[in-house]
Write a protein that holds these residues in place. Structure first.
Motif, mmCIF file in Angstrom:
data_model
loop_
_atom_site.group_PDB
_atom_site.id
_atom_site.type_symbol
_atom_site.label_atom_id
_atom_site.label_comp_id
_atom_site.label_asym_id
_atom_site.label_seq_id
_atom_site.Cartn_x
_atom_site.Cartn_y
_atom_site.Cartn_z
ATOM 1 N N ALA A 41 0.800 -1.243 0.005
ATOM 2 C CA ALA A 41 -0.005 -0.021 0.151
ATOM 3 C C ALA A 41 0.921 1.292 -0.106
ATOM 4 O O ALA A 41 0.487 2.247 -0.630
ATOM 5 C CB ALA A 41 -0.946 -0.024 0.992
ATOM 6 N N TYR A 42 2.107 1.297 0.628
ATOM 7 C CA TYR A 42 2.848 2.625 0.562
ATOM 8 C C TYR A 42 3.416 2.518 -0.506
ATOM 9 O O TYR A 42 3.654 3.908 -1.018
ATOM 10 C CB TYR A 42 3.884 2.048 1.746
ATOM 11 N N GLN A 43 3.798 1.625 -1.248
ATOM 12 C CA GLN A 43 4.515 1.857 -2.849
ATOM 13 C C GLN A 43 3.170 2.262 -3.760
ATOM 14 O O GLN A 43 3.577 2.968 -4.508
ATOM 15 C CB GLN A 43 4.991 0.500 -3.361
ATOM 16 N N LEU A 44 2.003 1.752 -3.618
ATOM 17 C CA LEU A 44 1.006 2.056 -4.413
ATOM 18 C C LEU A 44 0.664 3.718 -4.099
ATOM 19 O O LEU A 44 0.448 4.566 -5.019
ATOM 20 C CB LEU A 44 -0.187 1.383 -3.972
ATOM 21 N N TYR A 45 0.609 4.219 -2.871
ATOM 22 C CA TYR A 45 0.489 5.374 -2.692
ATOM 23 C C TYR A 45 1.662 6.342 -3.236
ATOM 24 O O TYR A 45 1.268 7.418 -3.834
ATOM 25 C CB TYR A 45 0.491 5.731 -0.958
ATOM 26 N N ALA A 46 3.009 6.145 -3.050
ATOM 27 C CA ALA A 46 4.094 6.824 -3.388
ATOM 28 C C ALA A 46 3.857 6.981 -4.970
ATOM 29 O O ALA A 46 4.083 8.099 -5.752
ATOM 30 C CB ALA A 46 5.274 6.080 -3.404
ATOM 31 N N HIS A 56 -0.905 13.385 -1.784
ATOM 32 C CA HIS A 56 -2.322 12.989 -1.502
ATOM 33 C C HIS A 56 -2.445 13.031 0.183
ATOM 34 O O HIS A 56 -1.517 12.736 0.758
ATOM 35 C CB HIS A 56 -2.714 11.762 -1.925
ATOM 36 N N ASP A 57 -3.584 13.144 0.716
ATOM 37 C CA ASP A 57 -3.629 13.038 2.132
ATOM 38 C C ASP A 57 -3.179 11.604 2.499
ATOM 39 O O ASP A 57 -3.663 10.566 1.843
ATOM 40 C CB ASP A 57 -5.429 13.086 2.511
ATOM 41 N N PRO A 58 -2.539 11.740 3.857
ATOM 42 C CA PRO A 58 -1.968 10.275 4.305
ATOM 43 C C PRO A 58 -3.242 9.201 4.337
ATOM 44 O O PRO A 58 -3.024 8.123 4.586
ATOM 45 C CB PRO A 58 -1.380 10.634 5.310
ATOM 46 N N CYS A 59 -4.531 9.770 4.853
ATOM 47 C CA CYS A 59 -5.378 8.845 5.056
ATOM 48 C C CYS A 59 -5.636 7.863 3.594
ATOM 49 O O CYS A 59 -6.309 6.835 3.847
ATOM 50 C CB CYS A 59 -6.753 9.500 5.130
ATOM 51 N N LEU A 64 -5.780 2.278 1.202
ATOM 52 C CA LEU A 64 -5.140 1.373 0.519
ATOM 53 C C LEU A 64 -4.905 0.013 1.146
ATOM 54 O O LEU A 64 -4.800 -1.073 0.849
ATOM 55 C CB LEU A 64 -3.748 1.908 -0.100
ATOM 56 N N LEU A 65 -4.203 0.323 2.649
ATOM 57 C CA LEU A 65 -4.014 -0.779 3.512
ATOM 58 C C LEU A 65 -5.108 -1.567 3.555
ATOM 59 O O LEU A 65 -4.984 -2.839 3.589
ATOM 60 C CB LEU A 65 -3.524 -0.217 4.769
ATOM 61 N N ALA A 66 -6.481 -0.990 3.847
ATOM 62 C CA ALA A 66 -7.473 -1.703 4.008
ATOM 63 C C ALA A 66 -7.806 -2.615 2.933
ATOM 64 O O ALA A 66 -8.411 -3.635 2.958
ATOM 65 C CB ALA A 66 -8.795 -0.790 4.411
ATOM 66 N N ALA A 67 -7.655 -1.889 1.575
ATOM 67 C CA ALA A 67 -7.962 -2.658 0.428
ATOM 68 C C ALA A 67 -7.158 -3.888 0.127
ATOM 69 O O ALA A 67 -7.480 -4.967 -0.141
ATOM 70 C CB ALA A 67 -8.039 -1.707 -0.736
ATOM 71 N N VAL A 68 -5.671 -3.588 0.461
ATOM 72 C CA VAL A 68 -5.027 -4.721 0.378
ATOM 73 C C VAL A 68 -5.031 -5.829 1.400
ATOM 74 O O VAL A 68 -5.040 -7.037 0.905
ATOM 75 C CB VAL A 68 -3.655 -4.245 0.266
ATOM 76 N N LEU A 90 5.273 5.141 9.164
ATOM 77 C CA LEU A 90 6.023 6.333 8.561
ATOM 78 C C LEU A 90 6.969 6.950 9.460
ATOM 79 O O LEU A 90 7.929 7.383 8.981
ATOM 80 C CB LEU A 90 4.782 7.569 8.328
ATOM 81 N N ALA A 91 6.500 7.018 10.800
ATOM 82 C CA ALA A 91 7.555 7.706 11.961
ATOM 83 C C ALA A 91 8.659 6.903 11.987
ATOM 84 O O ALA A 91 9.807 7.170 11.882
ATOM 85 C CB ALA A 91 6.833 7.473 13.341
ATOM 86 N N ALA A 92 8.719 5.400 11.588
ATOM 87 C CA ALA A 92 10.033 4.566 11.516
ATOM 88 C C ALA A 92 10.784 5.081 10.489
ATOM 89 O O ALA A 92 11.906 4.669 10.364
ATOM 90 C CB ALA A 92 9.572 3.154 11.559
ATOM 91 N N LEU A 93 10.147 5.408 9.186
ATOM 92 C CA LEU A 93 10.973 5.737 8.085
ATOM 93 C C LEU A 93 11.626 7.062 8.151
ATOM 94 O O LEU A 93 12.446 7.405 7.305
ATOM 95 C CB LEU A 93 10.119 5.580 6.803
ATOM 96 N N THR A 94 11.089 8.079 9.269
ATOM 97 C CA THR A 94 11.403 9.336 9.438
ATOM 98 C C THR A 94 12.789 9.339 10.004
ATOM 99 O O THR A 94 12.835 8.773 10.982
ATOM 100 C CB THR A 94 10.642 10.146 10.282
ATOM 101 N N VAL A 95 13.779 9.950 9.296
ATOM 102 C CA VAL A 95 15.069 10.273 9.919
ATOM 103 C C VAL A 95 15.131 11.347 10.566
ATOM 104 O O VAL A 95 14.670 12.494 10.509
ATOM 105 C CB VAL A 95 16.286 10.423 8.756
ATOM 106 N N ARG A 96 15.428 11.061 12.031
ATOM 107 C CA ARG A 96 15.854 12.342 13.265
ATOM 108 C C ARG A 96 17.058 12.763 13.179
ATOM 109 O O ARG A 96 18.109 11.946 13.399
ATOM 110 C CB ARG A 96 14.922 11.973 14.160
ATOM 111 N N VAL A 97 17.300 14.098 12.955
ATOM 112 C CA VAL A 97 18.634 14.442 13.251
ATOM 113 C C VAL A 97 18.936 15.566 14.413
ATOM 114 O O VAL A 97 17.872 15.986 14.833
ATOM 115 C CB VAL A 97 19.076 15.503 12.065
#
Length: 97
Positions: A41-46, A56-59, A64-68, A90-97
């Motif tokens: 679903a994340y790749q579909l969104y991207a 697009h809105d993150p919702c 997409l997650l629900a459909a998959v 998404l929080a896990a993908l965010t790089v914090r500096v």
């Protein structure tokens, strides 16, 4: 395959998928519920954001997650039940500096 999955012949038959989401899925090359099996679903969104040239809105990810999830398991869940998972991912993908 569950009876619910067998009955979902069109994209619009999927839980949480209305005309706008079905149009987005078709833009992505998804023509039937069976085409969603095993999708990310994340790749579909991207890809959707890239194809439309807009963020697009993150919702949309939740939908997409629900459909998959339904395509993979046959379990129908409300799209908003995926919001905590999306936020964690998404929080896990965010790089914090």
């Amino acid at each position: 395959m569950t009876p619910a999955q067998r009955n979902a012949m069109r994209l619009e038959d999927l839980p949480n998928v209305g005309p706008a989401t079905a149009a987005d899925l078709r833009l992505l090359g998804i023509e039937s519920p069976a085409n969603l099996v095993g999708q990310d679903a994340y790749q579909l969104y991207a890809r959707l954001c890239t194809l439309t040239g807009q963020q697009h809105d993150p919702c949309v990810i939740d939908v997409l997650l629900a459909a998959v999830h339904f395509a993979d398991t046959g379990e129908a869940r409300r799209w908003w039940s995926f919001t905590p998972e999306r936020k964690r991912t998404l929080a896990a993908l965010t790089v914090r500096v």
